[in-house]
Design an enzyme around this catalytic site. Structure first.
Site: not given
Ligand code: ADP
Ligand code: MG
Length: 396
Positions: A116, A204
């Site tokens: 992530y 993101e």
């Protein structure tokens, strides 16, 4: 303003972040050419909606998964047919789900590990923060809730910006070595540059993957931009997809009104964002539930007030309206004339409570008294909130 995955990935690519090859499509012809451009390779068919959790989502007709890995073009066509114009419900869409009007066809990769990586604006510390984790993928929310120690947080000072030592520190914390540290640094640099130059509030990548061949790639991306900075970025503004926005919110922005639809049944019309928040709070404290946030701003005219009433009343959930105006620059008589004009144009068929205070309040009250608009005046905000909550409850 939010954009789709494929748009965010195309932007990331412009900033040097590697992504798998892919093509977006919105109709049968485009689907045909996207699938033939991808060829017979393993392909991922991905529903494009402004919400995450698609992989684990379910369509309202029972078809499972808004992210499908398929073996060949025939299967790609089948998956596309199932997804296009179908409604996908995910943990982030709410129970109504979102209609899928765009698909993305992209090469499938051999994933060795999912990470992530994001840059987000942290209002509390007034800095941007890099958030990274070795536990990326579809369960990142659970990681954040259950094992927050697995999230790496690195604040970046807005005056210093991102430096190579930041990139190395995050790369080492994620366990990268040798060549991959370089690859990762390039990705983080591109991610941060896009975030900074385009006035994003979030960019993101989840997952950022290491493939079996040792390459780092962005497989999914999300980006959200500061609406107040869009005038500087026509390229970003062009990515706006009105299909993904509430028609009431589009109409409000066309009339320069700040409007956000909520789930309750008491509509609020207020001047000033702070007063609008306070109004929503006091409705709640009397046991009611606000249907919207609506700030008509400091200089609204009669037309805008009429537009505001129309927007409010187009929401079928609205069972009462509370107008709360504290006249400063805004004059109470303008609002009063706006209410009278709106009542002529639109059928106000729910209880209306009006509290006016401040500049030209007497003139405003007089206009309302002398009009034939059915409304209940209130002296204070708490009185106004109490009355509207009671009125709405008694109509159940
Ligand atoms: P969402 O986060 O909305 O569920 P993602 O694009 O992250 O959607 O896809 C969910 C999962 O599907 C990813 O975590 C990854 O495991 C897999 N996936 C997505 N794209 C690809 C791809 N191009 N190749 C292989 N697997 C993929
Ligand atoms: Mg994802």
């Amino acid at each position: 303003m939010n954009i789709h995955e494929y748009q965010a990935k195309n932007l990331l690519e412009q900033f040097g972040v590697p992504i798998p090859r892919g093509y977006a499509a919105t109709n049968t012809e485009e689907i045909q050419s996207a699938i033939s451009d991808i060829g017979e390779a393993m392909t991922v068919v991905k529903a494009q909606i402004h919400a995450g959790g698609r992989g684990k989502g379910t369509f309202t007709d029972g078809y499972k998964g808004g992210v499908k890995v398929v073996k060949n073009s025939e299967e790609a066509h089948k998956a596309a047919k199932q997804m296009l114009n179908n409604t996908l419900v995910t943990a982030q869409t709410g129970p109504k789900g979102r209609k899928v009007q765009t698909l993305y066809f992209t090469e499938a990769c051999d994933i060795e590990h999912e990470y992530y990586l994001a840059v987000v604006l942290d209002r509390e510390s007034a800095q941007s923060v890099i958030i990274a984790s070795t536990e990326g993928g579809v369960d990142i929310e659970a990681v954040a809730d259950d094992t927050p120690e697995k999230l790496i947080r690195m604040p970046i000072s807005p005056t210093m910006g991102l430096r190579s030592h930041h990139c190395r520190s995050v790369a080492f914390a994620l366990g990268f070595e040798g060549q991959q540290v370089k690859q990762f640094s390039r990705i983080l640099t591109g991610l941060y540059k896009m975030y900074w130059e385009k006035n994003a509030m979030l960019v993101e990548i989840n997952p950022l993957v290491k493939t079996k061949q040792g390459k780092l790639l962005a497989l999914d991306a999300k980006a959200s931009f500061d609406g107040n900075a869009l005038f500087k970025h026509p390229d970003i503004n062009n990515l706006r997809d009105l299909n993904e926005e509430d028609p009431k919110e589009i109409e409000a922005s066309n009339n320069d009104l700040a409007y956000i639809a909520l789930d309750g049944d008491i509509a609020c019309m207020v001047n000033g964002a702070g007063l609008a928040m306070a109004t929503m709070d006091i409705i709640q404290s009397f046991g009611g539930s606000p249907a919207n946030f609506l700030d008509v701003g400091g200089g609204a005219n009669e037309d805008q007030v009429t537009a505001a009433f129309k927007i409010i009343l187009s929401d079928p959930n609205v069972r009462g309206i509370l107008v709360n105006i504290f006249g400063g620059i805004m004059q109470c008589d303008v609002i009063a004339r706006g209410i009278v004009a709106a009542a002529k144009n639109v059928d106000i068929n729910v209880p209306l409570v009006v509290r006016l205070e401040g500049t030209n309040v007497e003139a405003g009250k007089k206009i309302l008294r002398e009009s034939d608009v059915a409304l209940t005046p209130a002296e204070s905000l708490s009185e106004a909130a109490e009355i509207i909550v009671q009125k709405v409850k008694s109509t159940v």
